[in-house]
Design a protein around this motif. Sequence first.
Motif, short mmCIF file in Angstrom:
data_model
loop_
_atom_site.label_atom_id
_atom_site.label_comp_id
_atom_site.label_asym_id
_atom_site.label_seq_id
_atom_site.Cartn_x
_atom_site.Cartn_y
_atom_site.Cartn_z
N GLU A 215 48.62 -4.26 -1.79
CA GLU A 215 47.97 -2.86 -1.01
C GLU A 215 47.24 -2.00 -1.68
O GLU A 215 46.25 -1.69 -1.35
N ASN A 216 47.73 -1.48 -2.94
CA ASN A 216 47.23 -0.57 -3.79
C ASN A 216 46.44 -0.95 -5.00
O ASN A 216 46.80 -0.77 -6.01
N THR A 217 45.61 -2.03 -4.75
CA THR A 217 44.59 -2.61 -5.81
C THR A 217 43.43 -2.47 -5.54
O THR A 217 42.88 -1.91 -4.34
N TRP A 218 42.48 -2.81 -6.37
CA TRP A 218 40.95 -2.75 -6.19
C TRP A 218 40.37 -4.02 -6.75
O TRP A 218 41.03 -4.61 -7.53
N TYR A 219 39.22 -4.41 -6.24
CA TYR A 219 38.70 -5.80 -6.73
C TYR A 219 36.97 -5.32 -6.49
O TYR A 219 36.61 -4.99 -5.46
N SER A 220 36.17 -5.47 -7.72
CA SER A 220 34.73 -5.29 -7.48
C SER A 220 34.12 -5.60 -8.68
O SER A 220 34.74 -5.84 -9.58
N VAL A 221 32.85 -5.56 -8.48
CA VAL A 221 31.85 -6.26 -9.81
C VAL A 221 31.94 -5.05 -10.64
O VAL A 221 31.66 -5.63 -12.09
N ILE A 222 32.34 -3.98 -10.61
CA ILE A 222 32.25 -2.98 -11.76
C ILE A 222 33.29 -1.82 -11.10
O ILE A 222 33.70 -1.59 -9.95
N SER A 223 33.73 -1.06 -12.34
CA SER A 223 34.71 0.00 -11.97
C SER A 223 34.01 1.16 -11.53
O SER A 223 32.88 1.35 -11.84
N PRO A 224 34.53 2.03 -10.98
CA PRO A 224 33.78 3.07 -10.08
C PRO A 224 33.45 3.98 -11.35
O PRO A 224 32.39 4.78 -11.02
N GLU A 225 34.07 4.29 -12.54
CA GLU A 225 33.61 5.00 -13.70
C GLU A 225 32.28 4.45 -14.05
O GLU A 225 31.37 5.20 -14.30
N ASN A 226 32.43 3.20 -14.47
CA ASN A 226 30.87 2.56 -14.75
C ASN A 226 30.05 2.78 -13.97
O ASN A 226 28.57 2.64 -14.22
N CYS A 227 30.14 2.46 -12.63
CA CYS A 227 29.18 2.55 -11.89
C CYS A 227 28.65 3.83 -11.77
O CYS A 227 27.47 4.30 -11.61
N SER A 228 29.31 4.79 -11.75
CA SER A 228 28.99 6.41 -11.87
C SER A 228 28.35 6.49 -13.12
O SER A 228 27.16 7.27 -12.78
N THR A 229 28.45 6.04 -14.24
CA THR A 229 27.80 6.04 -15.35
C THR A 229 26.38 5.71 -15.23
O THR A 229 25.48 6.20 -15.78
N ILE A 230 26.33 4.50 -14.49
CA ILE A 230 24.93 3.69 -14.33
C ILE A 230 24.08 4.76 -13.59
O ILE A 230 22.94 4.85 -13.69
N LEU A 231 24.65 5.14 -12.35
CA LEU A 231 23.84 5.80 -11.26
C LEU A 231 23.64 7.17 -11.69
O LEU A 231 22.56 7.60 -11.33
N TRP A 232 24.60 7.76 -12.06
CA TRP A 232 24.64 9.39 -12.28
C TRP A 232 24.45 9.81 -13.79
O TRP A 232 24.53 11.08 -14.16
N ARG A 233 24.56 8.68 -14.64
CA ARG A 233 24.91 9.05 -15.93
C ARG A 233 25.96 9.91 -16.51
O ARG A 233 25.86 10.65 -17.19
N SER A 234 26.67 9.76 -15.70
CA SER A 234 28.25 10.68 -15.90
C SER A 234 29.30 10.08 -15.12
O SER A 234 29.28 9.32 -14.02
#
Length: 315
Positions: A215-234
């Motif tokens: 129930e409390n897991t996640w599954y994705s091509v990239i982590s939210p932190e790394n996605c944030s780094t790519i899109l917002w540079r932070s």
Amino acid sequence: MLLDFEKPIAELEAKLEDMKKIAQESDVDVKDAVKSLEARIKNLKKETFGNLTRWQRVQLSRHPERPYTLDYIYEMSDDFVELHGDRTVKDDKAIVGGFATINKQTFMIIGQQKGRNTKQRQMRNFGMANPEGYRKALRLMKLAEKFNKPIITLIDTPGAFPGLEAEERGQGEAIARNLKEMFMLKVPVICIVIGEGASGGALGIAIGDRVFMLENTWYSVISPENCSTILWRSWDYKEQAAEAMRVTAHDMLDLKLIDGIINEPLGGAHVDLKAMTKELKKVIMEHIKELLQKTPEERIEQRIDKFCKMGVVKE
């Protein structure tokens, strides 16, 4: 360690302990107050954990007390014989696997293993496998196929190891080979995301007849932190990234990328390992019974169809 959203619950639980201590040390009758506070805590837990944001579920999937692969294996199996090495380079300790018996049925169980302390995390490489880890996993899968034993994979990784040495030894090729070979395995395969399911590091052991998520897991091509780094540079926009990416188990089920969600005890899997394992065993045994009734050819065809349908859009 407490997550931010757990702190109000922890404060009430501390008050409850103080109240019980007062009752033991004096003649003051606090039964009604204790019952009232217990009910308040229960309601707060239901409200908090029933309305978690996507980012909060990501945080819960990384809880330091959350059960890891070996915790589940030792809790739900009657025995476990760990097997080592890829017969080429070395034994990658980020991936563990071996034969285990559950309810008199022998399985090959394979999964990523994180560490509890600094020394273990270094040894396990934080659950990030090198190419030899994926090759070890494939060797064990082929061994299970040879002896006609079903396979269970438990997924919990922040991703495959991205180091230069991993790339030099063929990280991409090792994961790609696993994807190809897992489609063609003649034995039943059940895959369960028990924590983090990041990128190809997770997918390298996640091609199965049935794919479930806790129930409390996640599954994705990239982590939210790394996605944030790519899109917002932070990293500061990780919460927005998690919402936009729709990474949770409920999102994956809505997108028809998994077959079901395994409920966790109120508060998360780490709150009650025995209850969590009991639920895990129940799901495994129910579906393995169904899968064993099919022929290898039927399972392979359905497995291929299942993944081929993902991402297909008809206008």
